[in-house]
Design a protein around this motif. Structure first.
Motif, PDB file in Angstrom:
ATOM      1  N   THR A 303      11.485  16.102 -19.439  1.00 18.90           N
ATOM      2  CA  THR A 303      12.647  15.937 -20.323  1.00 18.90           C
ATOM      3  C   THR A 303      13.963  15.974 -19.553  1.00 18.90           C
ATOM      4  O   THR A 303      15.009  16.205 -20.153  1.00 18.90           O
ATOM      5  N   GLY A 304      13.931  15.740 -18.240  1.00 19.78           N
ATOM      6  CA  GLY A 304      15.149  15.859 -17.448  1.00 19.78           C
ATOM      7  C   GLY A 304      16.268  14.953 -17.920  1.00 19.78           C
ATOM      8  O   GLY A 304      17.429  15.370 -18.000  1.00 19.78           O
ATOM      9  N   GLY A 305      15.932  13.698 -18.254  1.00 14.78           N
ATOM     10  CA  GLY A 305      16.951  12.783 -18.742  1.00 14.78           C
ATOM     11  C   GLY A 305      17.529  13.227 -20.068  1.00 14.78           C
ATOM     12  O   GLY A 305      18.745  13.220 -20.283  1.00 14.78           O
ATOM     13  N   SER A 306      16.641  13.651 -20.959  1.00 12.05           N
ATOM     14  CA  SER A 306      17.098  14.095 -22.277  1.00 12.05           C
ATOM     15  C   SER A 306      17.999  15.318 -22.177  1.00 12.05           C
ATOM     16  O   SER A 306      19.071  15.378 -22.802  1.00 12.05           O
ATOM     17  N   LEU A 307      17.582  16.314 -21.404  1.00 11.90           N
ATOM     18  CA  LEU A 307      18.383  17.536 -21.294  1.00 11.90           C
ATOM     19  C   LEU A 307      19.723  17.271 -20.619  1.00 11.90           C
ATOM     20  O   LEU A 307      20.705  17.968 -20.876  1.00 11.90           O
ATOM     21  N   ALA A 308      19.771  16.255 -19.755  1.00 15.05           N
ATOM     22  CA  ALA A 308      21.008  15.931 -19.051  1.00 15.05           C
ATOM     23  C   ALA A 308      22.055  15.305 -19.957  1.00 15.05           C
ATOM     24  O   ALA A 308      23.236  15.250 -19.597  1.00 15.05           O
ATOM     25  N   VAL A 309      21.662  14.822 -21.134  1.00  9.02           N
ATOM     26  CA  VAL A 309      22.663  14.346 -22.100  1.00  9.02           C
ATOM     27  C   VAL A 309      22.834  15.328 -23.259  1.00  9.02           C
ATOM     28  O   VAL A 309      23.915  15.404 -23.859  1.00  9.02           O
ATOM     29  N   GLN A 310      21.785  16.089 -23.579  1.00  2.20           N
ATOM     30  CA  GLN A 310      21.887  17.026 -24.701  1.00  2.20           C
ATOM     31  C   GLN A 310      22.834  18.179 -24.399  1.00  2.20           C
ATOM     32  O   GLN A 310      23.627  18.590 -25.263  1.00  2.20           O
ATOM     33  N   GLY A 311      22.760  18.745 -23.199  1.00  2.00           N
ATOM     34  CA  GLY A 311      23.649  19.845 -22.839  1.00  2.00           C
ATOM     35  C   GLY A 311      25.113  19.447 -22.884  1.00  2.00           C
ATOM     36  O   GLY A 311      25.933  20.129 -23.522  1.00  2.00           O
ATOM     37  N   PRO A 312      25.504  18.354 -22.201  1.00  2.00           N
ATOM     38  CA  PRO A 312      26.908  17.924 -22.284  1.00  2.00           C
ATOM     39  C   PRO A 312      27.378  17.644 -23.700  1.00  2.00           C
ATOM     40  O   PRO A 312      28.509  17.981 -24.066  1.00  2.00           O
ATOM     41  N   ALA A 313      26.522  17.045 -24.522  1.00  2.00           N
ATOM     42  CA  ALA A 313      26.922  16.764 -25.904  1.00  2.00           C
ATOM     43  C   ALA A 313      27.157  18.058 -26.673  1.00  2.00           C
ATOM     44  O   ALA A 313      28.134  18.174 -27.432  1.00  2.00           O
ATOM     45  N   ALA A 314      26.279  19.054 -26.478  1.00  2.00           N
ATOM     46  CA  ALA A 314      26.432  20.332 -27.170  1.00  2.00           C
ATOM     47  C   ALA A 314      27.688  21.058 -26.714  1.00  2.00           C
ATOM     48  O   ALA A 314      28.423  21.648 -27.531  1.00  2.00           O
ATOM     49  N   LEU A 315      27.958  21.028 -25.421  1.00  2.00           N
ATOM     50  CA  LEU A 315      29.141  21.707 -24.888  1.00  2.00           C
ATOM     51  C   LEU A 315      30.415  21.033 -25.372  1.00  2.00           C
ATOM     52  O   LEU A 315      31.365  21.701 -25.820  1.00  2.00           O
ATOM     53  N   ALA A 316      30.456  19.706 -25.326  1.00  2.00           N
ATOM     54  CA  ALA A 316      31.655  18.995 -25.775  1.00  2.00           C
ATOM     55  C   ALA A 316      31.886  19.181 -27.269  1.00  2.00           C
ATOM     56  O   ALA A 316      33.029  19.351 -27.718  1.00  2.00           O
ATOM     57  N   GLU A 317      30.816  19.168 -28.049  1.00  2.00           N
ATOM     58  CA  GLU A 317      30.943  19.372 -29.487  1.00  2.00           C
ATOM     59  C   GLU A 317      31.563  20.735 -29.791  1.00  2.00           C
ATOM     60  O   GLU A 317      32.445  20.863 -30.657  1.00  2.00           O
ATOM     61  N   ALA A 318      31.126  21.753 -29.073  1.00  2.00           N
ATOM     62  CA  ALA A 318      31.673  23.099 -29.292  1.00  2.00           C
ATOM     63  C   ALA A 318      33.145  23.163 -28.891  1.00  2.00           C
ATOM     64  O   ALA A 318      33.965  23.802 -29.572  1.00  2.00           O
ATOM     65  N   LEU A 319      33.505  22.491 -27.805  1.00  2.00           N
ATOM     66  CA  LEU A 319      34.902  22.504 -27.363  1.00  2.00           C
ATOM     67  C   LEU A 319      35.809  21.775 -28.352  1.00  2.00           C
ATOM     68  O   LEU A 319      36.932  22.218 -28.625  1.00  2.00           O
ATOM     69  N   VAL A 320      35.334  20.671 -28.895  1.00  2.00           N
ATOM     70  CA  VAL A 320      36.122  19.960 -29.903  1.00  2.00           C
ATOM     71  C   VAL A 320      36.289  20.825 -31.142  1.00  2.00           C
ATOM     72  O   VAL A 320      37.379  20.916 -31.729  1.00  2.00           O
ATOM     73  N   LYS A 321      35.228  21.484 -31.558  1.00  2.00           N
ATOM     74  CA  LYS A 321      35.262  22.317 -32.765  1.00  2.00           C
ATOM     75  C   LYS A 321      36.260  23.463 -32.638  1.00  2.00           C
ATOM     76  O   LYS A 321      37.000  23.777 -33.587  1.00  2.00           O
ATOM     77  N   HIS A 322      36.312  24.092 -31.455  1.00  2.00           N
ATOM     78  CA  HIS A 322      37.120  25.303 -31.302  1.00  2.00           C
ATOM     79  C   HIS A 322      38.475  25.060 -30.645  1.00  2.00           C
ATOM     80  O   HIS A 322      39.264  26.009 -30.501  1.00  2.00           O
ATOM     81  N   GLY A 323      38.746  23.824 -30.223  1.00  2.00           N
ATOM     82  CA  GLY A 323      40.072  23.491 -29.715  1.00  2.00           C
ATOM     83  C   GLY A 323      40.498  24.349 -28.539  1.00  2.00           C
ATOM     84  O   GLY A 323      39.852  24.395 -27.502  1.00  2.00           O
ATOM     85  N   GLU A 324      41.633  25.057 -28.702  1.00  2.00           N
ATOM     86  CA  GLU A 324      42.196  25.859 -27.609  1.00  2.00           C
ATOM     87  C   GLU A 324      41.300  27.034 -27.215  1.00  2.00           C
ATOM     88  O   GLU A 324      41.382  27.540 -26.095  1.00  2.00           O
ATOM     89  N   ASN A 325      40.434  27.460 -28.109  1.00  2.00           N
ATOM     90  CA  ASN A 325      39.632  28.665 -27.887  1.00  2.00           C
ATOM     91  C   ASN A 325      38.345  28.313 -27.143  1.00  2.00           C
ATOM     92  O   ASN A 325      37.267  28.226 -27.726  1.00  2.00           O
ATOM     93  N   PHE A 326      38.472  28.109 -25.833  1.00  2.00           N
ATOM     94  CA  PHE A 326      37.285  27.725 -25.065  1.00  2.00           C
ATOM     95  C   PHE A 326      36.265  28.856 -25.007  1.00  2.00           C
ATOM     96  O   PHE A 326      35.063  28.610 -24.880  1.00  2.00           O
ATOM     97  N   GLU A 327      36.722  30.115 -25.111  1.00  2.00           N
ATOM     98  CA  GLU A 327      35.768  31.233 -25.099  1.00  2.00           C
ATOM     99  C   GLU A 327      34.809  31.137 -26.286  1.00  2.00           C
ATOM    100  O   GLU A 327      33.610  31.336 -26.144  1.00  2.00           O
ATOM    101  N   ALA A 328      35.346  30.833 -27.460  1.00  2.00           N
ATOM    102  CA  ALA A 328      34.498  30.685 -28.643  1.00  2.00           C
ATOM    103  C   ALA A 328      33.575  29.480 -28.506  1.00  2.00           C
ATOM    104  O   ALA A 328      32.411  29.524 -28.919  1.00  2.00           O
ATOM    105  N   ALA A 329      34.098  28.410 -27.924  1.00  2.00           N
ATOM    106  CA  ALA A 329      33.274  27.218 -27.708  1.00  2.00           C
ATOM    107  C   ALA A 329      32.119  27.516 -26.760  1.00  2.00           C
ATOM    108  O   ALA A 329      30.970  27.127 -27.012  1.00  2.00           O
ATOM    109  N   PHE A 330      32.414  28.212 -25.678  1.00  2.00           N
ATOM    110  CA  PHE A 330      31.362  28.558 -24.720  1.00  2.00           C
ATOM    111  C   PHE A 330      30.314  29.460 -25.367  1.00  2.00           C
ATOM    112  O   PHE A 330      29.115  29.318 -25.128  1.00  2.00           O
ATOM    113  N   ALA A 331      30.753  30.391 -26.179  1.00  2.00           N
ATOM    114  CA  ALA A 331      29.811  31.292 -26.854  1.00  2.00           C
ATOM    115  C   ALA A 331      28.891  30.507 -27.786  1.00  2.00           C
ATOM    116  O   ALA A 331      27.674  30.761 -27.843  1.00  2.00           O
TER     117      ALA A 331
END
Length: 372
Positions: A303-331
């Motif tokens: 699943t290397g290819g799949s995980l290589a796009v799923q992780g970035p998508a999940a991280l970016a989605e959290a950052l968009v959701k939480h805006g300035e609060n990167f700590e909350a996005a990372f959590a």
């Protein structure tokens, strides 16, 4: 979107995860810089798969049709004995009638080229360089490079693989996070068909496994072997790694002698341990890891290819959701993605022991008869 428009992110690594992360962060409004040790994006390597949630992600990225048009068409999996007789054969999952047809197996180089062309005009690339140090303040994090002037960023994201430089600099030595699966593997890509095209063959002796995968006038030669303990080697010394492989398999039957000759003269060779990266957190301060740098599941996961796009998508989605609060996005990124990653890693451990590197003749006969 407006709150992140002027923010700068540095991504380490121009592989599938790094280019995917760059796409997602650019889409989210960040100014993206990628630093890559090599002189160009990291091409080469064996085929990768996109399936499950990853298919929806590449569709949203607008690259599904390009990936699909370059897809490989694996037609048959065969299990061989020492006389080169096919003891059993099966259709791969993506050829079974119940599949949707959306799953993709594709050469890794094709994926890299598609992703690079998608973002090359929107992202700053720094090639032939790497991060030397990271210094964090309350307002930003400064990256000092080995060959380029230092620069401040709002976030740094490590997408630089199992032997991640960012992880070593910011989280500590690799040994603290590596989970050894008691096995090693080598991969050589030969520019000719050694078996019928669109076919994968498996052969085993106790403690050792072979796989041949033929596609597009190429053949992947994969050797795997069990090891109770770590073998010391330099992961940048290909000559040493080839010798380890030659020594492990010399004298065995089937097509071993001819295959060892092929890899001895191959310029396309990769060797590593079957291992996983397991971390209590993939983030610290203004730094996050994703892809193999954060949660490598090993090639046994498939699943290397799949995980290589799923992780970035999940991280970016959290950052968009939480805006300035990167700590909350990372959590949120740590919390939401982790159960899925842990399940994939558990499956990979099982695959190594029970499907790939079998320890007894009885287990080999049973696997050959039952398939995967």
């Amino acid at each position: 979107m407006a709150s992140t428009k002027r923010k700068k992110v540095l991504i380490s690594g121009a592989s599938i995860a790094g280019l995917s992360m760059a796409f997602q962060m650019n889409k989210a409004g960040y100014q993206v810089t990628i630093v890559e040790l090599a002189e160009a994006p990291r091409t080469g390597g064996t085929a990768v798969d996109f399936r499950g949630p990853a298919v929806d992600i590449v569709k949203h990225m607008g690259i599904f049709e390009q990936l699909k048009s370059n897809a490989l068409q694996l037609e048959r999996i065969e299990f061989k004995n020492s006389d080169d007789v096919t003891e059993n054969s099966m259709l791969p999952a993506n050829n079974k009638e119940e599949q949707t047809g959306d799953e993709i197996e594709i050469e890794r180089t094709a994926v890299i080229n598609i992703l690079f062309n998608q973002i090359k005009d929107d992202v700053t690339f720094i090639f032939n360089d790497s991060i030397a140090t990271l210094t964090e303040t309350p307002d930003h994090i400064t990256a000092a490079f080995n060959n380029s002037p230092a620069a401040p960023f709002d976030l740094v994201i490590g997408c630089d693989g199992t032997h991640s430089n960012v992880r070593k600099i910011w989280f500590g030595e690799e040994a603290a996070y590596t989970h050894f699966l008691d096995a090693y593997f080598s991969i050589s890509i030969i520019n000719k068909s050694l078996i019928p095209p669109n076919t994968m063959q498996f052969y085993n002796v106790p403690g050792k496994a072979y796989m041949l995968n033929a596609y597009k006038d190429k053949t992947d030669i994969v050797f795997c072997f069990h090891a109770d303990n770590d073998i010391p080697y330099d992961y940048r010394n290909t000559v040493q790694q080839k010798q380890i492989t030659l020594d492990q398999f010399a004298g065995h039957g089937w097509r071993t002698a001819a295959l060892l000759q092929e890899i001895a003269h191959s310029d396309n060779f990769y060797f590593d341990k079957f291992c996983q990266i397991k971390m209590p957190s993939w983030t610290k301060g203004r730094v996050a890891l994703t892809g193999d740098a954060a949660y490598c599941a090993s090639p046994a996961a498939g699943t290397g290819g799949s995980l290589a796009v799923q992780g970035p998508a999940a991280l970016a989605e959290a950052l968009v959701k939480h805006g300035e609060n990167f700590e909350a996005a990372f959590a949120e990124y740590n919390k939401n993605l982790r159960p899925f990653i842990e399940a994939v890693q558990a499956d990979a451990e099982l695959n190594v022991r029970e499907h790939f590197i079998l320890r007894t003749e009885e287990a080999i006969r049973r696997r050959n008869a039952e398939g995967f």
